[in-house]
Design a protein around this motif. Structure first.
Motif, mmCIF file in Angstrom:
data_model
loop_
_atom_site.group_PDB
_atom_site.id
_atom_site.type_symbol
_atom_site.label_atom_id
_atom_site.label_comp_id
_atom_site.label_asym_id
_atom_site.label_seq_id
_atom_site.Cartn_x
_atom_site.Cartn_y
_atom_site.Cartn_z
ATOM 1 N N VAL A 35 0.935 -1.031 0.039
ATOM 2 C CA VAL A 35 0.037 -0.216 0.019
ATOM 3 C C VAL A 35 0.770 1.165 0.135
ATOM 4 O O VAL A 35 1.702 1.419 1.029
ATOM 5 C CB VAL A 35 -0.789 0.174 1.278
ATOM 6 C CG1 VAL A 35 -1.722 1.303 1.270
ATOM 7 C CG2 VAL A 35 -1.781 -0.983 1.215
ATOM 8 N N TYR A 36 0.763 2.048 -1.077
ATOM 9 C CA TYR A 36 1.470 3.318 -1.170
ATOM 10 C C TYR A 36 0.658 4.259 -1.180
ATOM 11 O O TYR A 36 -0.382 4.322 -2.372
ATOM 12 C CB TYR A 36 2.619 3.321 -2.161
ATOM 13 C CG TYR A 36 3.246 4.607 -2.366
ATOM 14 C CD1 TYR A 36 4.468 4.571 -1.788
ATOM 15 C CD2 TYR A 36 3.074 5.389 -3.581
ATOM 16 C CE1 TYR A 36 5.205 5.720 -1.949
ATOM 17 C CE2 TYR A 36 3.861 6.381 -3.781
ATOM 18 C CZ TYR A 36 4.804 6.753 -3.000
ATOM 19 O OH TYR A 36 5.650 7.820 -3.083
ATOM 20 N N ASN A 37 0.606 5.547 -0.592
ATOM 21 C CA ASN A 37 -0.308 6.509 -0.575
ATOM 22 C C ASN A 37 -1.784 6.131 -0.672
ATOM 23 O O ASN A 37 -2.496 6.508 -1.464
ATOM 24 C CB ASN A 37 -0.247 7.515 -1.737
ATOM 25 C CG ASN A 37 1.332 8.518 -1.557
ATOM 26 O OD1 ASN A 37 1.689 8.666 -0.514
ATOM 27 N ND2 ASN A 37 1.646 8.800 -2.677
ATOM 28 N N GLY A 38 -2.003 5.340 0.118
ATOM 29 C CA GLY A 38 -3.480 4.610 0.449
ATOM 30 C C GLY A 38 -3.952 3.853 -1.031
ATOM 31 O O GLY A 38 -5.232 3.289 -0.782
ATOM 32 N N THR A 73 5.394 2.891 -10.550
ATOM 33 C CA THR A 73 3.924 2.238 -10.824
ATOM 34 C C THR A 73 2.836 2.872 -10.371
ATOM 35 O O THR A 73 1.792 3.025 -10.919
ATOM 36 C CB THR A 73 4.141 0.658 -9.896
ATOM 37 O OG1 THR A 73 5.192 0.165 -10.473
ATOM 38 C CG2 THR A 73 2.857 0.053 -10.092
ATOM 39 N N TYR A 74 2.999 3.485 -9.073
ATOM 40 C CA TYR A 74 1.877 4.362 -8.555
ATOM 41 C C TYR A 74 1.816 5.555 -9.462
ATOM 42 O O TYR A 74 0.602 6.027 -9.728
ATOM 43 C CB TYR A 74 2.419 5.098 -7.122
ATOM 44 C CG TYR A 74 1.469 6.132 -6.809
ATOM 45 C CD1 TYR A 74 0.312 5.591 -5.913
ATOM 46 C CD2 TYR A 74 1.892 7.557 -6.671
ATOM 47 C CE1 TYR A 74 -0.716 6.442 -5.736
ATOM 48 C CE2 TYR A 74 0.854 8.348 -6.120
ATOM 49 C CZ TYR A 74 -0.285 7.973 -5.455
ATOM 50 O OH TYR A 74 -1.051 8.971 -4.992
ATOM 51 N N GLN A 75 2.833 6.162 -10.136
ATOM 52 C CA GLN A 75 2.482 7.355 -10.961
ATOM 53 C C GLN A 75 1.938 7.014 -12.106
ATOM 54 O O GLN A 75 0.981 7.752 -12.741
ATOM 55 C CB GLN A 75 4.230 8.031 -11.127
ATOM 56 C CG GLN A 75 4.605 8.693 -10.134
ATOM 57 C CD GLN A 75 6.059 9.280 -10.201
ATOM 58 O OE1 GLN A 75 6.635 8.939 -11.461
ATOM 59 N NE2 GLN A 75 6.471 10.209 -9.425
ATOM 60 N N LYS A 76 2.410 5.895 -12.741
ATOM 61 C CA LYS A 76 1.914 5.545 -13.977
ATOM 62 C C LYS A 76 0.223 5.147 -13.707
ATOM 63 O O LYS A 76 -0.761 5.438 -14.603
ATOM 64 C CB LYS A 76 2.228 4.226 -14.485
ATOM 65 C CG LYS A 76 3.676 4.346 -15.148
ATOM 66 C CD LYS A 76 4.264 2.951 -15.517
ATOM 67 C CE LYS A 76 5.613 3.230 -16.033
ATOM 68 N NZ LYS A 76 6.399 2.059 -16.409
ATOM 69 N N LEU A 77 -0.193 4.402 -12.578
ATOM 70 C CA LEU A 77 -1.408 4.386 -12.119
ATOM 71 C C LEU A 77 -2.035 5.551 -12.045
ATOM 72 O O LEU A 77 -3.349 5.697 -12.611
ATOM 73 C CB LEU A 77 -1.724 3.449 -11.141
ATOM 74 C CG LEU A 77 -3.258 3.111 -10.527
ATOM 75 C CD1 LEU A 77 -3.589 2.227 -11.368
ATOM 76 C CD2 LEU A 77 -3.000 2.688 -9.003
#
Length: 86
Positions: A35-38, A73-77
Motif C-alpha cells: 500500500v502506497y499513498n493509500g 508504478t504509482y505514478q503510471k496508475l
C-alpha cells in the motif's frame, strides 16, 4: 505481502548480513503487494534470500531500486486514472 513465486536472478557467495556466515545467497524477484499513498499496488520486487536463516533481506541498492519501481508504478496508475477521467 509477498507472493511465493520467486524467480532466481543470480546466486553469489557473500558474507550474509542475516546469519553472518559466508555462503551462497540468492537474489530473487517476486510479485509484492504494497500500500502506497493509500493505494494497493503490485510490483516486481527484488530481495536477497538467506537459506540458512530462511529469510529475505535487502541491501541499499536493492532498497533504492524497489522504491523507484514502487513510485513509478504509482505514478503510471495515477496518470492512467487521470486520462480515463478526461
Amino acid at each position: 505481502m509477498k507472493v511465493l513465486t520467486d524467480k532466481i536472478i543470480k546466486t553469489e557467495v557473500m558474507l550474509c548480513p542475516c546469519c553472518m556466515e559466508t555462503h551462497e545467497v540468492q537474489t530473487v524477484e517476486y510479485m509484492d503487494k504494497t500500500v502506497y499513498n493509500g493505494v494497493e499496488l503490485g510490483t516486481d520486487t527484488i530481495s536477497c534470500y538467506c537459506s540458512l536463516a530462511d529469510t529475505y533481506f535487502e541491501v541499499d541498492e536493492i532498497i533504492s531500486r524497489n522504491y523507484r519501481v514502487l513510485v513509478e508504478t504509482y505514478q503510471k496508475l495515477m496518470e492512467n486514472k487521470n486520462e480515463a477521467g478526461n
